[in-house]
Design a protein around this motif. Structure first.
Motif, PDB file in Angstrom:
ATOM      1  N   MET A 112       0.784  -1.158  -0.063  1.00  0.00           N
ATOM      2  CA  MET A 112      -0.041   0.284  -0.047  1.00  0.00           C
ATOM      3  C   MET A 112       0.519   1.388  -0.206  1.00  0.00           C
ATOM      4  O   MET A 112       0.422   2.511  -0.262  1.00  0.00           O
ATOM      5  CB  MET A 112      -0.426   0.048   1.114  1.00  0.00           C
ATOM      6  CG  MET A 112      -2.409  -1.129   1.028  1.00  0.00           C
ATOM      7  SD  MET A 112      -3.329  -0.628  -0.136  1.00  0.00           S
ATOM      8  CE  MET A 112      -4.130   0.875   0.528  1.00  0.00           C
ATOM      9  N   LYS A 113       1.820   1.162   0.801  1.00  0.00           N
ATOM     10  CA  LYS A 113       2.517   2.550   0.538  1.00  0.00           C
ATOM     11  C   LYS A 113       3.297   2.560  -0.874  1.00  0.00           C
ATOM     12  O   LYS A 113       3.853   4.020  -1.453  1.00  0.00           O
ATOM     13  CB  LYS A 113       4.417   1.740   1.742  1.00  0.00           C
ATOM     14  CG  LYS A 113       5.118   3.038   1.947  1.00  0.00           C
ATOM     15  CD  LYS A 113       6.137   2.216   3.022  1.00  0.00           C
ATOM     16  CE  LYS A 113       7.701   3.513   2.672  1.00  0.00           C
ATOM     17  NZ  LYS A 113       8.348   3.215   3.508  1.00  0.00           N
ATOM     18  N   ALA A 148       2.293   2.172  -3.456  1.00  0.00           N
ATOM     19  CA  ALA A 148       0.925   2.363  -4.392  1.00  0.00           C
ATOM     20  C   ALA A 148       0.850   3.453  -4.212  1.00  0.00           C
ATOM     21  O   ALA A 148       0.578   4.557  -5.219  1.00  0.00           O
ATOM     22  CB  ALA A 148      -0.412   1.856  -3.694  1.00  0.00           C
ATOM     23  N   ALA A 149       0.914   4.180  -3.186  1.00  0.00           N
ATOM     24  CA  ALA A 149       0.903   5.616  -2.451  1.00  0.00           C
ATOM     25  C   ALA A 149       2.018   6.976  -2.956  1.00  0.00           C
ATOM     26  O   ALA A 149       1.750   7.563  -4.135  1.00  0.00           O
ATOM     27  CB  ALA A 149       0.956   5.804  -1.261  1.00  0.00           C
ATOM     28  N   LEU A 150       3.181   5.891  -2.809  1.00  0.00           N
ATOM     29  CA  LEU A 150       4.316   6.487  -3.531  1.00  0.00           C
ATOM     30  C   LEU A 150       4.483   6.662  -4.991  1.00  0.00           C
ATOM     31  O   LEU A 150       4.860   7.256  -5.890  1.00  0.00           O
ATOM     32  CB  LEU A 150       5.186   5.952  -3.209  1.00  0.00           C
ATOM     33  CG  LEU A 150       6.001   6.209  -1.603  1.00  0.00           C
ATOM     34  CD1 LEU A 150       6.764   5.799  -1.112  1.00  0.00           C
ATOM     35  CD2 LEU A 150       6.127   7.769  -0.938  1.00  0.00           C
ATOM     36  N   SER A 151       3.219   5.791  -6.200  1.00  0.00           N
ATOM     37  CA  SER A 151       3.698   5.178  -6.816  1.00  0.00           C
ATOM     38  C   SER A 151       2.054   6.637  -8.134  1.00  0.00           C
ATOM     39  O   SER A 151       2.656   5.924  -9.199  1.00  0.00           O
ATOM     40  CB  SER A 151       3.365   4.173  -7.466  1.00  0.00           C
ATOM     41  OG  SER A 151       4.058   2.953  -7.556  1.00  0.00           O
ATOM     42  N   TYR A 152       1.699   6.999  -7.376  1.00  0.00           N
ATOM     43  CA  TYR A 152       0.721   7.469  -7.352  1.00  0.00           C
ATOM     44  C   TYR A 152       1.113   8.978  -8.110  1.00  0.00           C
ATOM     45  O   TYR A 152       2.118   9.584  -7.908  1.00  0.00           O
ATOM     46  CB  TYR A 152      -0.655   8.051  -7.058  1.00  0.00           C
ATOM     47  CG  TYR A 152      -2.113   8.994  -7.056  1.00  0.00           C
ATOM     48  CD1 TYR A 152      -2.438   8.219  -7.880  1.00  0.00           C
ATOM     49  CD2 TYR A 152      -1.738  10.197  -6.746  1.00  0.00           C
ATOM     50  CE1 TYR A 152      -3.809   8.687  -8.945  1.00  0.00           C
ATOM     51  CE2 TYR A 152      -3.391  10.453  -8.112  1.00  0.00           C
ATOM     52  CZ  TYR A 152      -3.562   9.746  -8.385  1.00  0.00           C
ATOM     53  OH  TYR A 152      -4.812  10.919  -8.820  1.00  0.00           O
ATOM     54  N   LYS A 153       0.397   8.928  -9.658  1.00  0.00           N
ATOM     55  CA  LYS A 153       0.836  10.711 -10.529  1.00  0.00           C
ATOM     56  C   LYS A 153      -0.278  10.950 -10.408  1.00  0.00           C
ATOM     57  O   LYS A 153      -0.876  10.242 -11.461  1.00  0.00           O
ATOM     58  CB  LYS A 153       1.991  10.108 -11.248  1.00  0.00           C
ATOM     59  CG  LYS A 153       3.264   9.367 -10.885  1.00  0.00           C
ATOM     60  CD  LYS A 153       4.266   9.432 -12.419  1.00  0.00           C
ATOM     61  CE  LYS A 153       4.950   9.191 -11.886  1.00  0.00           C
ATOM     62  NZ  LYS A 153       5.341   7.457 -11.344  1.00  0.00           N
ATOM     63  N   GLY A 154      -0.153  12.083 -10.473  1.00  0.00           N
ATOM     64  CA  GLY A 154      -1.115  13.408 -11.212  1.00  0.00           C
ATOM     65  C   GLY A 154      -2.268  13.434  -9.949  1.00  0.00           C
ATOM     66  O   GLY A 154      -2.753  12.330  -9.495  1.00  0.00           O
ATOM     67  N   VAL A 198      -1.023  10.682   0.406  1.00  0.00           N
ATOM     68  CA  VAL A 198      -0.049  10.146  -0.221  1.00  0.00           C
ATOM     69  C   VAL A 198       0.943   9.554   1.376  1.00  0.00           C
ATOM     70  O   VAL A 198       1.055   9.079   1.628  1.00  0.00           O
ATOM     71  CB  VAL A 198       0.990  10.457  -1.077  1.00  0.00           C
ATOM     72  CG1 VAL A 198       1.842   9.747  -1.386  1.00  0.00           C
ATOM     73  CG2 VAL A 198      -0.045  10.834  -2.581  1.00  0.00           C
ATOM     74  N   LYS A 199       1.168  10.666   1.970  1.00  0.00           N
ATOM     75  CA  LYS A 199       2.139  10.961   3.476  1.00  0.00           C
ATOM     76  C   LYS A 199       1.209  10.105   4.417  1.00  0.00           C
ATOM     77  O   LYS A 199       1.708   9.490   5.473  1.00  0.00           O
ATOM     78  CB  LYS A 199       1.770  12.912   3.645  1.00  0.00           C
ATOM     79  CG  LYS A 199       3.231  12.739   4.529  1.00  0.00           C
ATOM     80  CD  LYS A 199       3.324  14.404   4.558  1.00  0.00           C
ATOM     81  CE  LYS A 199       4.044  14.701   6.433  1.00  0.00           C
ATOM     82  NZ  LYS A 199       3.749  16.141   6.267  1.00  0.00           N
ATOM     83  N   GLN A 256       2.930   6.941   6.092  1.00  0.00           N
ATOM     84  CA  GLN A 256       2.534   6.945   7.910  1.00  0.00           C
ATOM     85  C   GLN A 256       2.493   5.876   8.143  1.00  0.00           C
ATOM     86  O   GLN A 256       2.854   5.219   8.845  1.00  0.00           O
ATOM     87  CB  GLN A 256       2.786   7.998   8.211  1.00  0.00           C
ATOM     88  CG  GLN A 256       3.529   8.564   9.016  1.00  0.00           C
ATOM     89  CD  GLN A 256       2.647   9.842   9.207  1.00  0.00           C
ATOM     90  OE1 GLN A 256       1.109  10.724   9.345  1.00  0.00           O
ATOM     91  NE2 GLN A 256       3.606  11.535   9.227  1.00  0.00           N
ATOM     92  N   ALA A 257       1.231   5.435   7.467  1.00  0.00           N
ATOM     93  CA  ALA A 257       0.331   4.730   8.378  1.00  0.00           C
ATOM     94  C   ALA A 257       1.019   2.599   7.947  1.00  0.00           C
ATOM     95  O   ALA A 257       0.960   2.053   8.992  1.00  0.00           O
ATOM     96  CB  ALA A 257      -1.175   4.505   7.479  1.00  0.00           C
TER      97      ALA A 257
END
Ligand code: RUB
Length: 325
Positions: free
Chosen positions: A33-34, A36-42, A90-91, A95-96
């Motif tokens: 899940m981390k 995924a969040a870091l890969s999100y664009k726009g 994303v942050k 963190q979670a």
């Protein structure tokens, strides 16, 4: 945006059991899940949330019986859903996920400490499958200077018992591998059974590797103590509302020995990966919040998910017959 290939790869590792055991699965899902969040664009916040939901469902569809996996993903998603912007979303996912992983690792340490206090010098312990929590307790007791002997069941059809055997032998714990069907034969020599859990239900029943309930029955008959080692994120909130835990069924090729594979089509095979041990056969559940009687599971669940559970209860509309006094 599509689910990133790294998340699909982690989901595949879990599904094919290259990453297995409820605790490791949960940490791998939180890590995914981390990623995924870091890969999100726009995109907008709404897009980000639906993208994260797609990642969550790819991960949770891999192994239905391990609530640890579902709770790890839910832990991250709950924070994502509260975000006011993509940046915050994303942050908070990162963190979670990090929090979940470190909470999981520190729970293992605490459980090994609590559990090792239950083991006495000279004990013979029986364990089933390959539970990192059960093994952490046995290894902590051994490290603490207690002389132990362990029976490790083979755990057909996937033979996770061999991993247990190697792990304990490498840690210097005298261990004997036995066929699953020999459990009752050896039970008279056993002082304590310690197993792990994939899910703990609200009534204290434990879902763990198939065969666990038969071992619990044999332990009950022989008046041998039966302990389950589980972090409280393996407790299932859905079961408070009466939902049953889905038992994963795997393919017939795992059951048939290789020389039967060619004629496998003519065999009717069922291969449940887990079974349910009723609370009556469990002496205690060793958690990071203490050593609990199985019936205390509902209290833990209400403490952790009380708000969500009452929201769900409020959604239930009763069909009331107005003509009744
Ligand atoms: C593993 C299994 C383990 C629990 C607990 O099944 O049943 O006992 O997952 O493990 P599988 P842990 O091999 O099918 O994943 O204590 O490591 O969380």
């Amino acid at each position: 945006m599509e689910v990133p290939s790294e998340v699909n790869r982690i989901a595949w590792l879990i599904k094919t059991m290259r990453v297995r055991g409820a605790a490791r699965i949960a940490r791998a899902a939180a890590y995914a899940m981390k990623v995924a969040a870091l890969s999100y664009k726009g995109g907008s916040l709404g897009d980000y949330i639906s993208y994260m939901k797609s990642n969550a469902s790819v991960l949770t569809s891999t192994r239905p019986s391990a609530v640890s996996l579902h709770n790890a993903v839910r832990y991250v998603m709950n924070r994502v859903l509260r975000a006011q912007s993509v940046e915050e979303g994303v942050k908070s996912a990162v963190q979670a996920a990090d929090n979940f992983i470190s909470m999981s690792l520190s729970s293992v340490k605490i459980i090994s400490e609590y559990g090792s206090r239950l083991i006495e010098d000279g004990d013979t312990i029986l364990t089933h499958c390959n539970s990192s929590l059960a093994l952490s307790i046995i290894k902590a007791a051994h490290k603490g200077g207690k002389k132990l002997k362990v029976y490790a069941t083979e755990t057909r059809p996937r033979f996770q018992g061999l991993i247990t055997y190697n792990d304990l032998i490498n840690a210097g714990v005298p261990t004997i591998l036995i066929p699953d069907s020999a459990v009752r034969y050896f039970m008279k020599d056993v002082d304590k059974v310690i197993v792990g859990a994939d899910t703990v239900a609200a009534n204290g029943a434990v879902v763990n590797k198939v065969g666990t309930s038969l071992i619990a029955l044999a332990a009950h008959e022989a008046r041998v103590r039966f302990y389950v080692a589980a972090e409280t994120y393996k407790f299932s909130p859905a079961t408070v509302l009466g939902e049953l835990v889905e038992i994963e069924e795997r393919g017939p090729e795992e059951v048939l020995l290789s020389n039967y594979i060619s004629i496998a089509k003519s065999f009717k095979v069922r291969n449940p990966a887990f079974d349910v041990t009723p609370p009556e056969y469990i002496d205690a559940i060793i958690t990071e919040r203490g050593i609990l009687p199985p019936k205390a599971a509902s209290m833990i669940l209400l403490e952790d998910y009380g708000v969500e559970i009452s929201e769900e209860l409020n959604k239930i509309t009763l069909d009331v017959d107005e003509s009744l006094p």
